[in-house]
Motif scaffolding. Structure first.
Motif, PDB file in Angstrom:
ATOM      1  N   ASP A  78       0.838  -1.108  -0.141  1.00 37.77           N
ATOM      2  CA  ASP A  78      -0.060  -0.092   0.003  1.00 37.77           C
ATOM      3  C   ASP A  78       0.893   1.316   0.085  1.00 37.77           C
ATOM      4  O   ASP A  78       1.741   1.515   0.911  1.00 37.77           O
ATOM      5  N   ASN A 138      -1.963  12.766  -2.542  1.00 35.42           N
ATOM      6  CA  ASN A 138      -2.195  12.419  -0.761  1.00 35.42           C
ATOM      7  C   ASN A 138      -3.692  12.380  -0.551  1.00 35.42           C
ATOM      8  O   ASN A 138      -4.138  13.234   0.188  1.00 35.42           O
ATOM      9  N   ARG A 188      -7.643   8.651   3.185  1.00 32.71           N
ATOM     10  CA  ARG A 188      -7.287   7.047   3.157  1.00 32.71           C
ATOM     11  C   ARG A 188      -8.614   6.644   2.601  1.00 32.71           C
ATOM     12  O   ARG A 188      -8.888   5.509   2.037  1.00 32.71           O
ATOM     13  N   ALA A 237      -6.807   3.657  -2.540  1.00 31.74           N
ATOM     14  CA  ALA A 237      -5.502   3.285  -2.363  1.00 31.74           C
ATOM     15  C   ALA A 237      -4.726   2.906  -3.745  1.00 31.74           C
ATOM     16  O   ALA A 237      -5.594   2.653  -4.785  1.00 31.74           O
TER      17      ALA A 237
END
Length: 143
Positions: A31, A37, A40, A44
């Motif tokens: 991962d 960025n 989450r 991924a």
């Protein structure tokens, strides 16, 4: 112009954690970072041993209209109820190493698998199914 190689495949999923566990624990992908960025919970990128992000995972919650609209705009519109299994794609094949280790990981993690030998190609295969119903073919050309 010619096609040189498959860069990655993308999975839209409501099962983010299960999907990440399958690809990182069973297939041992890493991962890693995604451009910009992003949070989450949106997905991924999973990297192979050469550092190539071969599996992209785009997470969604069918109750989050903003996220669904963004995914449909970015990736193309999809019927949420059709996002299970491989659809018209029967399976995705990956070249792998460590046949016996994979069998042991399947057993340890309780992942169902099917083995096949293609003797004419000196090829052993293991078939597994990810949490989204996508069939994965693992090809082993080891002596």
């Amino acid at each position: 112009m010619s096609i040189r190689k498959l860069e990655h495949f993308n999975i839209r999923t409501e099962r983010l954690h299960e999907t990440l566990a399958f690809y990182t624990r069973l297939l041992q992908l890493t991962d890693g970072p995604r451009p910009g960025n992003p949070p989450r919970e949106t997905g991924a990128w999973l990297y192979d041993t050469d550092g190539v992000p071969i599996v992209h995972v785009a997470a969604f919650d069918r109750n989050d209209e903003t996220r669904i609209a963004w995914l449909n705009n970015y990736l193309g519109e999809r019927d949420l109820d059709s996002l299970n299994g491989s659809g018209a794609i029967d399976h995705i094949a990956l070249l792998a190493e460590g046949y016996d280790d994979m069998l042991e990981r399947c057993r340890t993690l309780g992942i169902a698998y099917r083995e096949r030998l293609v003797a004419a190609l000196n090829l052993r295969q293991i078939f597994v199914t990810d949490p989204n119903g996508i069939s994965i073919e693992l090809n082993y050309r080891e002596a």
